[in-house]
Design an enzyme around this catalytic site. Structure first.
Site, PDB file in Angstrom:
ATOM      1  CG  HIS A   1      -2.042  -0.962   1.151  1.00 30.86           C
ATOM      2  ND1 HIS A   1      -2.932  -1.015   0.109  1.00 30.86           N
ATOM      3  CD2 HIS A   1      -2.408  -1.943   2.013  1.00 30.86           C
ATOM      4  CE1 HIS A   1      -3.813  -1.978   0.326  1.00 30.86           C
ATOM      5  NE2 HIS A   1      -3.510  -2.569   1.475  1.00 30.86           N
TER       6      HIS A   1
ATOM      7  CB  CYS B   1      -2.169   2.656  -5.372  1.00 29.92           C
ATOM      8  SG  CYS B   1      -3.083   1.114  -5.292  1.00 29.92           S
TER       9      CYS B   1
END
Length: 189
Positions: free
Chosen positions: A109, A167
């Site tokens: 993440h 991301c």
């Protein structure tokens, strides 16, 4: 009008508290997983691990990723689903492991384990430590792709390649539309 403002303030505070709880929970799970891995690696010096049969169990922490420039030591967990990523960096199932001369893909993440990977540059090092050794990689390049682009995951046999994915954009709120990819190769020193 005052009621609407009060409701918005309470809603905002609730969202901030939830986000804070999620971040603390993730950090806790990362620490627990990292402690377990460190203990396991200390004990495994007497184990005989063979590359051909190396297969960590889904959801288990099995290695550590050190990013010297960021002064980070992160647990690596087998799998990349949300439960796995809550414990640390996820090893994408079906990709290789160090010293197996193929592509190794690790995912994390952007707001937890890979919070500052955008600061990494070509030439920076990444170190993966697991039962059967410690492996150093040198970053070669970075690239940004669409979130639907799965072409980055492919065999590179007989050339080993470590790929980190997260991301992008880093400050995006919600499901980010892109992925930031870092490519590294084994250090030849």
């Amino acid at each position: 009008m005052k009621n609407k403002a009060l409701i918005l303030c309470i809603l905002g505070a609730g969202i901030m508290l939830y986000a804070g709880f999620q971040m603390l929970s993730t950090r806790y799970h990362e620490r627990v997983t990292l402690n377990h891995i460190q203990s396991s690696l200390t004990q495994s010096k007497t184990k005989n691990v063979t590359l051909g049969s190396y297969a960590p169990k889904k959801g288990d922490g099995f290695a550590m990723l050190t990013i010297p420039k960021l002064k980070k030591v992160l647990p690596i967990v087998e799998g990349a689903n949300p439960d796995d990523l809550a414990k640390g960096v996820g090893h994408v199932a079906g990709t290789s492991f160090p010293a197996m001369h193929d592509q190794i893909v690790l995912s994390g993440h952007r707001d937890t384990v890979f919070r500052h990977v955008g600061e990494l540059k070509k030439g920076d090092s990444l170190i993966v430590k697991l039962d059967y050794g410690e492996f150093k990689y040198i970053i070669q390049r970075m690239k940004i792709v669409s979130s639907e682009d799965t072409s980055i995951i492919h065999s590179t046999k007989p050339h080993e390649e470590l790929v980190l994915t997260t991301c992008y954009p880093f400050s995006y709120i919600g499901n980010a539309p892109k992925r930031y990819i870092i490519y590294a190769i084994p250090d030849q020193e």
